[in-house]
Design a protein around this motif. Sequence first.
Motif, PDB file in Angstrom:
ATOM      1  N   ASP A 288     -24.641 -36.946  12.856  1.00  0.00           N
ATOM      2  CA  ASP A 288     -24.793 -35.857  13.823  1.00  0.00           C
ATOM      3  C   ASP A 288     -23.710 -35.923  14.895  1.00  0.00           C
ATOM      4  N   ALA A 291     -20.424 -34.756  13.489  1.00  0.00           N
ATOM      5  CA  ALA A 291     -20.394 -33.290  13.459  1.00  0.00           C
ATOM      6  C   ALA A 291     -20.138 -32.716  14.843  1.00  0.00           C
ATOM      7  N   GLN A 292     -20.710 -33.341  15.867  1.00  0.00           N
ATOM      8  CA  GLN A 292     -20.541 -32.856  17.235  1.00  0.00           C
ATOM      9  C   GLN A 292     -19.099 -32.950  17.710  1.00  0.00           C
ATOM     10  N   THR A 294     -16.283 -33.491  15.658  1.00  0.00           N
ATOM     11  CA  THR A 294     -15.260 -33.257  14.641  1.00  0.00           C
ATOM     12  C   THR A 294     -14.144 -32.381  15.193  1.00  0.00           C
TER      13      THR A 294
END
Length: 315
Positions: A288, A291-292, A294
């Motif tokens: 997570d 993803a935050q 990237t």
Amino acid sequence: MIDFDGAPIFAIPAHEGYRGFGGCEGMLLEGPQGWGEFCPPRTGSDLVAARWLTSAIEGGTVGWPDPMRGRVTVAVAVPAVGADAAAAIAVASGCHAADVMSTGGPDDADRLAAVRSALGPDAAIRCLVDGSWDVDTAAAAIPRLDTAAGGLQFVQQPCATARELAALRRRIDVRVAVDVSDLSSDGLTMSEVADIVVLDAAPLGGVRRALRFAEKCDLPVVVSGAGQTSMGLASGLALAGVLPELSFACGLGTAAALAGDIVPAGRTLITADGYLPVAPSAPAPDPDRIAQFTLDDVESVAWWRERLRTARELL
């Protein structure tokens, strides 16, 4: 053995207002033994980037040497903020040592005095300058900062070159700590340039290479790191854990300067009691959080892919 092609690329900013601390941008490399972080500074040479890559690969393949201690003392990283904010950051860390950023501005002395007042007379206060002063500026500023801090344990990298540092040491009484990872000796011996050697595992090529440097060095060493997430800082902790002697608190409290991290919350290397653990491997990333943070800018992604390719060719 390393998934280079699928390496995630991330960018995490520093907390707003944290002068003297940049964010962290780089790549995460997964190997058979775990993860490594490749985040050389954009302004560094290809050779420097290759050493960072060697360090990232070490953690994910052969791993780190067995430690001699399970935890190490760390210094809180105090950015160039106001005096009240600096004191609050120092107290919240639970540390008994502080790396206080100096920018040459009029608030440097107030910030050092506030940290000393917050941590007490027995705390170790160090001043970080990042090589931005010439000899005359440093020679004039450091005694004033030493007085404001109630005594500095050392001043780190006050000047950029070996010859400047050697000249400065002849003019001041405060010990000078020098980061050797990207310093040309200019034909001088290390004992002419520094009182203390700063070892940063990543730009030196990993824990084992940094340890060999420490073994050959005839000066005391302090382990440091900057511009890394908790994954990257774990290599510095591994180095601190394996050194036979550890006389100074480690400058590894910099994860708190970032506005986020890429590892799970329970593995973030932010101290509340002045210590950080020495782990057998770096913490794995949290999907997570990847993803935050990237990095999705096309040009930046291409730059990092090319940076990695160039560094691999030099190994």
